[in-house]
Write a protein that holds these residues in place. Structure first.
Motif, PDB file in Angstrom:
ATOM      1  N   VAL A   3       0.844  -1.206   0.000  1.00 41.05           N
ATOM      2  CA  VAL A   3       0.000   0.000   0.000  1.00 41.05           C
ATOM      3  C   VAL A   3       0.878   1.255   0.000  1.00 41.05           C
ATOM      4  CG1 VAL A   3      -1.696   1.350   1.309  1.00 41.05           C
ATOM      5  CG2 VAL A   3      -2.025  -1.118   1.038  1.00 41.05           C
ATOM      6  N   GLU A   4       2.005   1.176   0.728  1.00 36.84           N
ATOM      7  CA  GLU A   4       2.924   2.335   0.750  1.00 36.84           C
ATOM      8  C   GLU A   4       3.503   2.598  -0.634  1.00 36.84           C
ATOM      9  OE1 GLU A   4       3.000   4.344   3.279  1.00 36.84           O
ATOM     10  OE2 GLU A   4       1.543   2.936   4.122  1.00 36.84           O
ATOM     11  N   ILE A   5       3.837   1.528  -1.357  1.00 33.95           N
ATOM     12  CA  ILE A   5       4.357   1.673  -2.727  1.00 33.95           C
ATOM     13  C   ILE A   5       3.277   2.298  -3.615  1.00 33.95           C
ATOM     14  CG2 ILE A   5       5.363   0.471  -4.719  1.00 33.95           C
ATOM     15  CD1 ILE A   5       7.119   0.217  -2.282  1.00 33.95           C
ATOM     16  N   ALA A   6       2.046   1.843  -3.433  1.00 30.75           N
ATOM     17  CA  ALA A   6       0.933   2.396  -4.216  1.00 30.75           C
ATOM     18  C   ALA A   6       0.811   3.902  -3.960  1.00 30.75           C
ATOM     19  CB  ALA A   6      -0.375   1.675  -3.866  1.00 30.75           C
ATOM     20  N   MET A  65      -6.480  10.548  -3.977  1.00 26.85           N
ATOM     21  CA  MET A  65      -6.794   9.154  -3.694  1.00 26.85           C
ATOM     22  C   MET A  65      -7.535   9.033  -2.362  1.00 26.85           C
ATOM     23  SD  MET A  65      -5.720   8.124  -6.512  1.00 26.85           S
ATOM     24  CE  MET A  65      -6.127   6.370  -6.321  1.00 26.85           C
ATOM     25  N   THR A  66      -8.561   8.199  -2.346  1.00 29.98           N
ATOM     26  CA  THR A  66      -9.443   8.115  -1.175  1.00 29.98           C
ATOM     27  C   THR A  66      -9.422   6.766  -0.470  1.00 29.98           C
ATOM     28  OG1 THR A  66     -11.237   7.557  -2.684  1.00 29.98           O
ATOM     29  CG2 THR A  66     -11.033   9.863  -2.032  1.00 29.98           C
ATOM     30  N   ASN A  67      -9.256   5.673  -1.233  1.00 33.67           N
ATOM     31  CA  ASN A  67      -9.337   4.340  -0.629  1.00 33.67           C
ATOM     32  C   ASN A  67      -8.270   3.420  -1.201  1.00 33.67           C
ATOM     33  OD1 ASN A  67     -12.046   4.567   0.807  1.00 33.67           O
ATOM     34  ND2 ASN A  67     -12.690   4.930  -1.303  1.00 33.67           N
ATOM     35  N   TYR A  80      -9.904  10.199  -7.309  1.00 34.26           N
ATOM     36  CA  TYR A  80     -10.404  11.087  -8.359  1.00 34.26           C
ATOM     37  C   TYR A  80      -9.222  11.717  -9.071  1.00 34.26           C
ATOM     38  CZ  TYR A  80     -14.635  10.637  -5.576  1.00 34.26           C
ATOM     39  OH  TYR A  80     -15.701  10.136  -4.890  1.00 34.26           O
ATOM     40  N   LEU A  81      -9.436  12.054 -10.346  1.00 31.74           N
ATOM     41  CA  LEU A  81      -8.401  12.737 -11.107  1.00 31.74           C
ATOM     42  C   LEU A  81      -8.917  14.089 -11.601  1.00 31.74           C
ATOM     43  CD1 LEU A  81      -5.555  12.533 -12.379  1.00 31.74           C
ATOM     44  CD2 LEU A  81      -6.632  11.563 -14.410  1.00 31.74           C
ATOM     45  N   ASP A  82      -8.150  15.122 -11.319  1.00 31.45           N
ATOM     46  CA  ASP A  82      -8.340  16.423 -11.969  1.00 31.45           C
ATOM     47  C   ASP A  82      -7.326  16.453 -13.094  1.00 31.45           C
ATOM     48  OD1 ASP A  82     -10.085  17.077  -9.922  1.00 31.45           O
ATOM     49  OD2 ASP A  82      -8.604  18.256  -8.814  1.00 31.45           O
ATOM     50  N   GLY A  83      -7.754  16.731 -14.312  1.00 35.98           N
ATOM     51  CA  GLY A  83      -6.806  16.673 -15.416  1.00 35.98           C
ATOM     52  C   GLY A  83      -7.006  17.749 -16.461  1.00 35.98           C
ATOM     53  N   GLU A  84      -5.907  18.115 -17.078  1.00 41.46           N
ATOM     54  CA  GLU A  84      -5.897  19.093 -18.159  1.00 41.46           C
ATOM     55  C   GLU A  84      -5.089  18.453 -19.267  1.00 41.46           C
ATOM     56  OE1 GLU A  84      -4.879  22.940 -16.180  1.00 41.46           O
ATOM     57  OE2 GLU A  84      -4.318  23.429 -18.247  1.00 41.46           O
ATOM     58  N   LEU A  96     -11.409   7.424 -10.586  1.00 38.44           N
ATOM     59  CA  LEU A  96     -10.247   6.682 -11.090  1.00 38.44           C
ATOM     60  C   LEU A  96     -10.011   5.490 -10.176  1.00 38.44           C
ATOM     61  CD1 LEU A  96      -7.087   7.163 -12.490  1.00 38.44           C
ATOM     62  CD2 LEU A  96      -6.699   7.637 -10.084  1.00 38.44           C
ATOM     63  N   CYS A  97      -9.752   4.341 -10.765  1.00 34.82           N
ATOM     64  CA  CYS A  97      -9.392   3.169  -9.969  1.00 34.82           C
ATOM     65  C   CYS A  97      -8.211   2.468 -10.626  1.00 34.82           C
ATOM     66  CB  CYS A  97     -10.602   2.227  -9.871  1.00 34.82           C
ATOM     67  SG  CYS A  97     -10.350   0.850  -8.737  1.00 34.82           S
ATOM     68  N   ASP A  98      -7.134   2.284  -9.882  1.00 36.58           N
ATOM     69  CA  ASP A  98      -5.957   1.588 -10.386  1.00 36.58           C
ATOM     70  C   ASP A  98      -5.742   0.330  -9.553  1.00 36.58           C
ATOM     71  OD1 ASP A  98      -5.409   3.440 -12.373  1.00 36.58           O
ATOM     72  OD2 ASP A  98      -3.998   4.587 -11.155  1.00 36.58           O
ATOM     73  N   VAL A  99      -5.606  -0.789 -10.224  1.00 41.94           N
ATOM     74  CA  VAL A  99      -5.369  -2.063  -9.547  1.00 41.94           C
ATOM     75  C   VAL A  99      -3.932  -2.484  -9.816  1.00 41.94           C
ATOM     76  CG1 VAL A  99      -6.060  -4.475  -9.371  1.00 41.94           C
ATOM     77  CG2 VAL A  99      -7.792  -2.718  -9.806  1.00 41.94           C
ATOM     78  N   MET A 100      -3.181  -2.715  -8.741  1.00 41.69           N
ATOM     79  CA  MET A 100      -1.767  -3.090  -8.864  1.00 41.69           C
ATOM     80  C   MET A 100      -1.549  -4.472  -8.273  1.00 41.69           C
ATOM     81  SD  MET A 100      -0.119   0.459  -7.412  1.00 41.69           S
ATOM     82  CE  MET A 100      -0.735   2.068  -7.940  1.00 41.69           C
ATOM     83  N   GLU A 101      -0.871  -5.336  -9.041  1.00 43.35           N
ATOM     84  CA  GLU A 101      -0.449  -6.633  -8.505  1.00 43.35           C
ATOM     85  C   GLU A 101       1.052  -6.575  -8.269  1.00 43.35           C
ATOM     86  OE1 GLU A 101      -3.786  -9.302 -10.901  1.00 43.35           O
ATOM     87  OE2 GLU A 101      -1.680  -9.920 -10.964  1.00 43.35           O
TER      88      GLU A 101
END
Lengths: 136, 136
Positions: A3-6, A65-67, A80-84, A96-101
């Motif tokens: 989680v820290e790496i994430a 990032m929230t969770n 969530y992402l704010d983007g330009e 936004l959801c990113d899944v890391m293995e």
């Protein structure tokens, strides 16, 4: 601790000083990235290019990032992402959801990104990657 | 068992016989849905309407779910969506991630959907919901 790496990952993504090379340090050998925009990207070299293209596309922006959920070697990151973007579009608060293995060395080996790009593009693409087919 | 309920959810979503009412039976009291397309939807009545609108938007389609991750009362569901929409667009194998939070009765109380709609729409919207702002 995965989680820290994430969390580090998102700090690097939002840092004006860090580049694609720094992000790649969090990845292990033979990684795979799945993205609805770019399809399936395999290997460190192509993934480095993916992050460089991403920096060209997103000219500004920030993750909120929230969770973080952990299940075994998988960490699911919601926010969530704010983007330009380079095409002149801007959207804020897009989910936004990113899944890391992770491997046993706490390196990312699979990354699956879930993001709705409709707020960030000028026109809808004619062809949309079939990520399912590419991943097989 | 929350993962089983999550699997039932996608069976209902893909069933030609099941409707929005059937999906609502999986939800508990005072639920909240977050969607990048519809923003934040609160309460059973509005969520029922959300699923009815969704059925109007997606005229065909199928989920292909690949991974279910559980962390406490949260289940993260990853897969792909093949979809055909009322606006005449079609995309296959688009990555989809749905996050469900359950109460002690194994009912869904929070649902956060992550899906890239760019393959399913005719033109990009002028206004994109700021889901982060709406969720506060």
């Amino acid at each position: 601790m995965s989680v820290e790496i994430a969390k580090q990952y998102f700090e690097l993504m939002d840092s004006v000083k860090a580049g694609a090379d720094d992000v790649m340090e969090l990845y292990g050998d033979n990684p795979v990235v799945h993205s609805s925009r770019a399809g399936v990207v395999r290997g460190r070299e192509d993934i480095l290019q993916f992050y460089e293209d991403n920096s060209d596309f997103f000219t500004g922006g920030q993750h909120h990032m929230t969770n973080f959920h952990q299940d075994g070697n998988t960490v699911v990151c919601e926010g969530y992402l704010d983007g330009e973007t380079a095409v002149g579009r801007e959207a804020n608060g897009v989910p936004l959801c990113d899944v890391m293995e992770f491997n046993d060395d706490d390196e990312i080996v699979v990354f699956r990104a879930y993001l709705d790009y409709e707020g960030y593009i000028d026109e809808v693409p004619e062809e949309v990657p079939n990520v399912r087919a590419e991943s097989e």
